[in-house]
Design a protein around this motif. Structure first.
Motif, PDB file in Angstrom:
ATOM      1  N   VAL A   3       0.840  -1.210   0.000  1.00 36.81           N
ATOM      2  CA  VAL A   3       0.000   0.000   0.000  1.00 36.81           C
ATOM      3  C   VAL A   3       0.867   1.249   0.000  1.00 36.81           C
ATOM      4  CG1 VAL A   3      -1.720   1.310   1.307  1.00 36.81           C
ATOM      5  CG2 VAL A   3      -1.900  -1.192   1.120  1.00 36.81           C
ATOM      6  N   ASN A   4       1.918   1.275   0.788  1.00 38.95           N
ATOM      7  CA  ASN A   4       2.814   2.436   0.825  1.00 38.95           C
ATOM      8  C   ASN A   4       3.501   2.651  -0.515  1.00 38.95           C
ATOM      9  OD1 ASN A   4       2.241   3.080   3.486  1.00 38.95           O
ATOM     10  ND2 ASN A   4       3.862   1.734   4.307  1.00 38.95           N
ATOM     11  N   PRO A  13       5.870  11.030  -2.894  1.00 36.92           N
ATOM     12  CA  PRO A  13       6.636  10.457  -1.783  1.00 36.92           C
ATOM     13  C   PRO A  13       6.156  10.912  -0.421  1.00 36.92           C
ATOM     14  CG  PRO A  13       7.913  12.138  -2.888  1.00 36.92           C
ATOM     15  CD  PRO A  13       6.680  11.940  -3.722  1.00 36.92           C
ATOM     16  N   GLY A  14       5.325  11.905  -0.307  1.00 36.53           N
ATOM     17  CA  GLY A  14       4.897  12.389   0.996  1.00 36.53           C
ATOM     18  C   GLY A  14       3.714  11.644   1.577  1.00 36.53           C
ATOM     19  N   TYR A  15       3.191  10.672   0.865  1.00 36.75           N
ATOM     20  CA  TYR A  15       2.026   9.942   1.343  1.00 36.75           C
ATOM     21  C   TYR A  15       2.446   8.520   1.763  1.00 36.75           C
ATOM     22  CZ  TYR A  15      -0.719  13.696  -0.772  1.00 36.75           C
ATOM     23  OH  TYR A  15      -1.234  14.908  -1.099  1.00 36.75           O
ATOM     24  N   SER A  16       1.827   8.069   2.876  1.00 33.04           N
ATOM     25  CA  SER A  16       2.067   6.708   3.389  1.00 33.04           C
ATOM     26  C   SER A  16       0.880   6.295   4.252  1.00 33.04           C
ATOM     27  CB  SER A  16       3.361   6.625   4.199  1.00 33.04           C
ATOM     28  OG  SER A  16       3.278   7.461   5.348  1.00 33.04           O
ATOM     29  N   ALA A  17       0.735   4.999   4.484  1.00 30.75           N
ATOM     30  CA  ALA A  17      -0.344   4.448   5.311  1.00 30.75           C
ATOM     31  C   ALA A  17       0.259   3.831   6.583  1.00 30.75           C
ATOM     32  CB  ALA A  17      -1.118   3.390   4.546  1.00 30.75           C
ATOM     33  N   GLU A  18      -0.329   4.164   7.708  1.00 29.68           N
ATOM     34  CA  GLU A  18       0.143   3.655   9.000  1.00 29.68           C
ATOM     35  C   GLU A  18      -0.743   2.497   9.459  1.00 29.68           C
ATOM     36  OE1 GLU A  18       0.285   6.783  11.793  1.00 29.68           O
ATOM     37  OE2 GLU A  18       1.817   7.957  10.692  1.00 29.68           O
ATOM     38  N   LEU A  19      -0.105   1.451  10.022  1.00 30.94           N
ATOM     39  CA  LEU A  19      -0.827   0.274  10.523  1.00 30.94           C
ATOM     40  C   LEU A  19      -1.313   0.556  11.944  1.00 30.94           C
ATOM     41  CD1 LEU A  19      -1.712  -2.680  10.125  1.00 30.94           C
ATOM     42  CD2 LEU A  19       0.516  -3.372  11.068  1.00 30.94           C
ATOM     43  N   ILE A  20      -2.610   0.583  12.116  1.00 31.64           N
ATOM     44  CA  ILE A  20      -3.193   0.862  13.432  1.00 31.64           C
ATOM     45  C   ILE A  20      -3.355  -0.414  14.250  1.00 31.64           C
ATOM     46  CG2 ILE A  20      -5.216   1.804  14.615  1.00 31.64           C
ATOM     47  CD1 ILE A  20      -5.654   3.615  12.244  1.00 31.64           C
ATOM     48  N   GLY A  21      -3.751  -1.509  13.652  1.00 26.00           N
ATOM     49  CA  GLY A  21      -3.950  -2.751  14.378  1.00 26.00           C
ATOM     50  C   GLY A  21      -4.356  -3.867  13.441  1.00 26.00           C
TER      51      GLY A  21
END
Length: 325
Positions: A3-4, A13-21
């Motif tokens: 996804v990243n 390059p300034g966008y990314s996805a963080e894993l919450i759980g």
């Protein structure tokens, strides 16, 4: 990561996805069954089963301390009869004690009793009972005070239980080879057997299956067969040592015997073979004495035996003649 990579390629390059759980996949509700009594049981059961050891030891030493054993011997009670009576009495007490112990443990539903084979439990408790009684006879040879013997027995009961729970269980799980040497102590053999039954009962509850059976004795790491052999061999060894030490120490049972008294039969047999046998009387040569007249005339010697026999014959003939009236 995928996804990243897509966000950075499409949006910059300034966008990314963080894993919450992470969410668990839906499933049918289940209940975790854990039996902590099977894990804690070896420690407490080791204490409970050995509670008869101080009683056995105290009674044996008390009879020596108060000279009751000596009084029994003075009234004709032999050592063999005394040992048979006391051993039978102790074993009857142990059987009644263990029947009540296993019965109520099964009634209240302790998995250590209900999940494991009763045949395995019977053999294990049977062998340990004989071993404990023989061990009590052996320990009684080293004490002259019943109070000291009782305190020592309680220290053995509680001390070996704690050592088994804190140390021996760790060595069993690690598979150390010298664990077998530690099991030569009867209390540690008891703990090892209870530990194996507790482990199998815990797994039986967790897996919803049966615990230890005779087929399980072949499993890798199962030490129940080893415990049976140790208890059976030590039973015989302890009884032989107790009999020997009682003869040598004689702590309140009579006179002490020599440490090598069992070799007296061989010594008497060797002396009997080397003793000179007496010669028959027919082979004896009696000495002869010459009379003075015969010696002067150069005659032959007179046999003392012939003279004595002739005198005896003459006396008998005189005794048989009737007296004149």
């Amino acid at each position: 990561m995928a996804v990243n990579s897509w966000l950075k390629t499409v949006l910059g390059p300034g966008y990314s996805a963080e894993l919450i759980g992470v969410m668990e996949t839906p499933k049918v509700a289940s209940k975790v069954n854990l039996d902590f009594s099977a894990l804690l049981g070896p420690l407490f059961f080791t204490w409970v089963i050995q509670m008869l050891l101080p009683i056995f030891l105290m009674q044996l030493v008390y009879e020596k301390e108060k000279r009751l054993r000596m009084m029994m011997k003075m009234h004709g009670l032999g050592d063999t009869a005394y040992w048979i009576v006391m051993y039978s009495w102790f074993f009857m007490l142990y059987i009644a004690y263990m029947i009540i112990f296993v019965f109520f443990g099964s009634i209240i539903g302790l998995n250590m009793f209900t999940k494991n084979s009763y045949g395995i439990q019977f053999i294990f408790y049977f062998l340990f009972g004989h071993n404990m009684i023989a061990f009590a006879f052996l320990l009684s040879c080293f004490f002259t005070s019943s109070k000291t013997a009782t305190v020592f027995a309680y220290l053995v009961v509680f001390g070996t239980g704690l050592i088994g729970s804190l140390l021996l269980s760790q060595l069993i799980n690690a598979g150390q080879w010298y664990t077998t040497l530690l099991q030569l102590v009867p209390s540690f053999s008891l703990f090892r057997g209870l530990f194996e039954m507790g482990e199998y009962a815990f797994l039986a509850v967790y897996r919803q299956s049966y615990g230890m059976s005779f087929h399980s004795l072949r499993d890798a790491g199962n030490g129940m067969s080893e415990v049976w052999v140790i208890l059976a061999v030590e039973w015989v060894v302890f009884m032989m040592l107790a009999w020997y030490l009682e003869q040598v120490f004689a702590s309140g049972t009579g006179n002490r015997r020599h440490p090598l008294f069992f070799l007296e039969g061989l010594r008497k047999r060797s002396n009997a073979t080397t003793t000179r046998q007496p010669r028959p009387s027919s082979e004896l040569q009696l000495p002869t004495i010459k009379s003075a007249s015969a010696a002067a005339a150069g005659g032959s010697s007179v046999n003392l035996t012939a003279d004595a026999s002739a005198a005896a014959a003459a006396g008998a003939a005189a005794a048989e003649e009737p007296e004149d009236v």
